[in-house]
Design a protein around this motif. Structure first.
Motif, PDB file in Angstrom:
ATOM      1  N   TYR A 183       0.863  -1.183   0.000  1.00 51.25           N
ATOM      2  CA  TYR A 183       0.000   0.000   0.000  1.00 51.25           C
ATOM      3  C   TYR A 183       0.892   1.224   0.000  1.00 51.25           C
ATOM      4  CZ  TYR A 183      -3.570  -3.407   0.932  1.00 51.25           C
ATOM      5  OH  TYR A 183      -4.398  -4.491   0.835  1.00 51.25           O
ATOM      6  N   ARG A 184       0.802   1.990  -1.069  1.00 48.72           N
ATOM      7  CA  ARG A 184       1.786   3.009  -1.395  1.00 48.72           C
ATOM      8  C   ARG A 184       1.655   4.315  -0.610  1.00 48.72           C
ATOM      9  NH1 ARG A 184       3.611   4.406  -7.510  1.00 48.72           N
ATOM     10  NH2 ARG A 184       5.036   6.079  -6.992  1.00 48.72           N
ATOM     11  N   TYR A 185       0.433   4.725  -0.296  1.00 49.52           N
ATOM     12  CA  TYR A 185       0.227   6.065   0.247  1.00 49.52           C
ATOM     13  C   TYR A 185      -0.114   6.060   1.736  1.00 49.52           C
ATOM     14  CZ  TYR A 185       0.166   7.257  -4.654  1.00 49.52           C
ATOM     15  OH  TYR A 185       0.503   7.387  -5.969  1.00 49.52           O
ATOM     16  N   ASP A 186       0.701   6.755   2.502  1.00 46.68           N
ATOM     17  CA  ASP A 186       0.439   6.992   3.911  1.00 46.68           C
ATOM     18  C   ASP A 186      -0.489   8.206   3.968  1.00 46.68           C
ATOM     19  OD1 ASP A 186       0.441   7.444   6.632  1.00 46.68           O
ATOM     20  OD2 ASP A 186       2.563   7.992   6.735  1.00 46.68           O
ATOM     21  N   THR A 187      -1.731   7.977   4.364  1.00 47.61           N
ATOM     22  CA  THR A 187      -2.760   9.010   4.345  1.00 47.61           C
ATOM     23  C   THR A 187      -3.124   9.376   5.780  1.00 47.61           C
ATOM     24  OG1 THR A 187      -3.596   8.016   2.309  1.00 47.61           O
ATOM     25  CG2 THR A 187      -5.052   9.566   3.433  1.00 47.61           C
ATOM     26  N   GLN A 188      -3.019  10.666   6.093  1.00 47.21           N
ATOM     27  CA  GLN A 188      -3.297  11.137   7.443  1.00 47.21           C
ATOM     28  C   GLN A 188      -4.155  12.401   7.372  1.00 47.21           C
ATOM     29  OE1 GLN A 188       0.337  11.443   9.859  1.00 47.21           O
ATOM     30  NE2 GLN A 188       1.374  10.384   8.190  1.00 47.21           N
ATOM     31  N   LEU A 189      -5.081  12.522   8.305  1.00 42.30           N
ATOM     32  CA  LEU A 189      -5.921  13.710   8.356  1.00 42.30           C
ATOM     33  C   LEU A 189      -6.669  13.778   9.671  1.00 42.30           C
ATOM     34  CD1 LEU A 189      -9.332  13.081   7.319  1.00 42.30           C
ATOM     35  CD2 LEU A 189      -7.753  11.775   5.904  1.00 42.30           C
ATOM     36  N   LEU A 190      -7.259  14.925   9.917  1.00 40.81           N
ATOM     37  CA  LEU A 190      -8.156  15.123  11.052  1.00 40.81           C
ATOM     38  C   LEU A 190      -9.557  15.351  10.521  1.00 40.81           C
ATOM     39  CD1 LEU A 190      -6.007  17.565  13.224  1.00 40.81           C
ATOM     40  CD2 LEU A 190      -6.395  15.131  13.627  1.00 40.81           C
TER      41      LEU A 190
ATOM     42  N   GLU B  61     -16.021  14.613  18.562  1.00 37.17           N
ATOM     43  CA  GLU B  61     -15.882  15.863  17.814  1.00 37.17           C
ATOM     44  C   GLU B  61     -14.632  15.936  16.947  1.00 37.17           C
ATOM     45  OE1 GLU B  61     -16.144  19.017  20.662  1.00 37.17           O
ATOM     46  OE2 GLU B  61     -18.279  18.664  21.025  1.00 37.17           O
ATOM     47  N   LEU B  62     -13.635  15.091  17.226  1.00 36.39           N
ATOM     48  CA  LEU B  62     -12.377  15.139  16.472  1.00 36.39           C
ATOM     49  C   LEU B  62     -11.779  13.736  16.382  1.00 36.39           C
ATOM     50  CD1 LEU B  62     -10.268  17.066  15.138  1.00 36.39           C
ATOM     51  CD2 LEU B  62      -9.082  17.074  17.336  1.00 36.39           C
ATOM     52  N   ILE B  63     -11.501  13.305  15.161  1.00 38.39           N
ATOM     53  CA  ILE B  63     -10.906  11.985  14.916  1.00 38.39           C
ATOM     54  C   ILE B  63      -9.641  12.166  14.091  1.00 38.39           C
ATOM     55  CG2 ILE B  63     -11.190   9.742  13.764  1.00 38.39           C
ATOM     56  CD1 ILE B  63     -13.051   9.828  16.061  1.00 38.39           C
ATOM     57  N   LYS B  64      -8.575  11.494  14.497  1.00 40.99           N
ATOM     58  CA  LYS B  64      -7.324  11.432  13.733  1.00 40.99           C
ATOM     59  C   LYS B  64      -7.326  10.133  12.936  1.00 40.99           C
ATOM     60  CE  LYS B  64      -2.797  11.699  12.778  1.00 40.99           C
ATOM     61  NZ  LYS B  64      -2.142  12.687  11.992  1.00 40.99           N
ATOM     62  N   ILE B  65      -7.077  10.236  11.643  1.00 40.35           N
ATOM     63  CA  ILE B  65      -6.999   9.074  10.753  1.00 40.35           C
ATOM     64  C   ILE B  65      -5.566   8.915  10.271  1.00 40.35           C
ATOM     65  CG2 ILE B  65      -7.714   8.107   8.520  1.00 40.35           C
ATOM     66  CD1 ILE B  65     -10.013   8.168  10.481  1.00 40.35           C
ATOM     67  N   HIS B  66      -5.085   7.683  10.302  1.00 39.91           N
ATOM     68  CA  HIS B  66      -3.809   7.292   9.702  1.00 39.91           C
ATOM     69  C   HIS B  66      -4.081   5.982   8.988  1.00 39.91           C
ATOM     70  CE1 HIS B  66      -0.027   4.987   9.675  1.00 39.91           C
ATOM     71  NE2 HIS B  66       0.500   6.156   9.381  1.00 39.91           N
ATOM     72  N   TYR B  67      -3.726   5.898   7.683  1.00 45.89           N
ATOM     73  CA  TYR B  67      -4.077   4.709   6.908  1.00 45.89           C
ATOM     74  C   TYR B  67      -3.145   4.585   5.704  1.00 45.89           C
ATOM     75  CZ  TYR B  67      -7.336   1.284   4.856  1.00 45.89           C
ATOM     76  OH  TYR B  67      -7.923   0.148   4.359  1.00 45.89           O
TER      77      TYR B  67
ATOM     78  N   VAL C   8     -10.463   7.629   0.603  1.00 46.91           N
ATOM     79  CA  VAL C   8     -10.447   7.921   2.037  1.00 46.91           C
ATOM     80  C   VAL C   8     -10.894   9.365   2.269  1.00 46.91           C
ATOM     81  CG1 VAL C   8      -8.947   8.201   4.052  1.00 46.91           C
ATOM     82  CG2 VAL C   8      -8.687   6.202   2.560  1.00 46.91           C
ATOM     83  N   LEU C   9     -10.339  10.292   1.495  1.00 46.95           N
ATOM     84  CA  LEU C   9     -10.694  11.705   1.646  1.00 46.95           C
ATOM     85  C   LEU C   9     -12.167  11.940   1.335  1.00 46.95           C
ATOM     86  CD1 LEU C   9      -7.548  13.356   0.018  1.00 46.95           C
ATOM     87  CD2 LEU C   9      -8.025  13.015   2.449  1.00 46.95           C
ATOM     88  N   GLU C  10     -12.678  11.314   0.281  1.00 43.44           N
ATOM     89  CA  GLU C  10     -14.091  11.471  -0.079  1.00 43.44           C
ATOM     90  C   GLU C  10     -14.995  10.998   1.056  1.00 43.44           C
ATOM     91  OE1 GLU C  10     -14.412   9.276  -3.718  1.00 43.44           O
ATOM     92  OE2 GLU C  10     -13.732  10.960  -4.940  1.00 43.44           O
ATOM     93  N   TYR C  11     -14.701   9.846   1.612  1.00 41.15           N
ATOM     94  CA  TYR C  11     -15.510   9.317   2.717  1.00 41.15           C
ATOM     95  C   TYR C  11     -15.418  10.214   3.944  1.00 41.15           C
ATOM     96  CZ  TYR C  11     -16.658   6.662   6.875  1.00 41.15           C
ATOM     97  OH  TYR C  11     -17.163   6.284   8.095  1.00 41.15           O
ATOM     98  N   CYS C  12     -14.213  10.559   4.342  1.00 40.62           N
ATOM     99  CA  CYS C  12     -14.032  11.351   5.558  1.00 40.62           C
ATOM    100  C   CYS C  12     -14.722  12.709   5.446  1.00 40.62           C
ATOM    101  CB  CYS C  12     -12.552  11.514   5.867  1.00 40.62           C
ATOM    102  SG  CYS C  12     -11.777   9.960   6.398  1.00 40.62           S
ATOM    103  N   ARG C  13     -14.765  13.253   4.247  1.00 37.31           N
ATOM    104  CA  ARG C  13     -15.440  14.546   4.045  1.00 37.31           C
ATOM    105  C   ARG C  13     -16.933  14.434   4.328  1.00 37.31           C
ATOM    106  NH1 ARG C  13     -17.434  18.408   4.925  1.00 37.31           N
ATOM    107  NH2 ARG C  13     -17.735  20.226   3.647  1.00 37.31           N
ATOM    108  N   THR C  14     -17.518  13.250   4.169  1.00 41.28           N
ATOM    109  CA  THR C  14     -18.940  13.077   4.464  1.00 41.28           C
ATOM    110  C   THR C  14     -19.209  13.107   5.963  1.00 41.28           C
ATOM    111  OG1 THR C  14     -18.939  10.638   4.598  1.00 41.28           O
ATOM    112  CG2 THR C  14     -19.246  11.639   2.409  1.00 41.28           C
ATOM    113  N   LEU C  15     -18.150  12.952   6.777  1.00 43.84           N
ATOM    114  CA  LEU C  15     -18.305  12.901   8.229  1.00 43.84           C
ATOM    115  C   LEU C  15     -18.170  14.258   8.892  1.00 43.84           C
ATOM    116  CD1 LEU C  15     -16.137   9.728   8.885  1.00 43.84           C
ATOM    117  CD2 LEU C  15     -18.633   9.861   8.672  1.00 43.84           C
TER     118      LEU C  15
END
Length: 83
Positions: free
Chosen positions: A4-11, A42-48, A56-63
């Motif tokens: 899995y090539r991309y380390d994806t992180q966001l709040l 109220e705040l979730i940290k994602i690392h994947y 991942v970004l599309e889904y998280c934006r719905t939240l």
């Protein structure tokens, strides 16, 4: 070789966030590994690690609002290039 090539992180900032529900959605709908979904309602940290960070970004934006987004190419990093 990196599977899995991309380390994806966001709040994610929102209301009534549920880290268990988010973890379950990732497990059932995305291919990847090294999932970390931690926080409170109220705040979730994602690392994947995934090959499709845009999903991942599309889904998280719905939240809720997403920010502090980092997508690093671990394949390039492993070859000594900027990720």
């Amino acid at each position: 070789m990196i599977q899995y090539r991309y380390d994806t992180q966001l709040l994610i900032e929102g209301e009534d966030l549920d880290e268990n529900a988010i973890t379950e959605y990732f497990t059932n709908n995305f291919k990847g590994d090294c999932l970390l979904a931690v926080g409170d309602d109220e705040l979730i940290k994602i690392h994947y690690h995934t090959n499709e960070p845009w999903k991942v970004l599309e889904y998280c934006r719905t939240l809720g609002e997403i920010y502090d987004i980092v997508v690093e190419d671990m394949d390039r990093q492993s070859r000594g290039l900027k990720g």
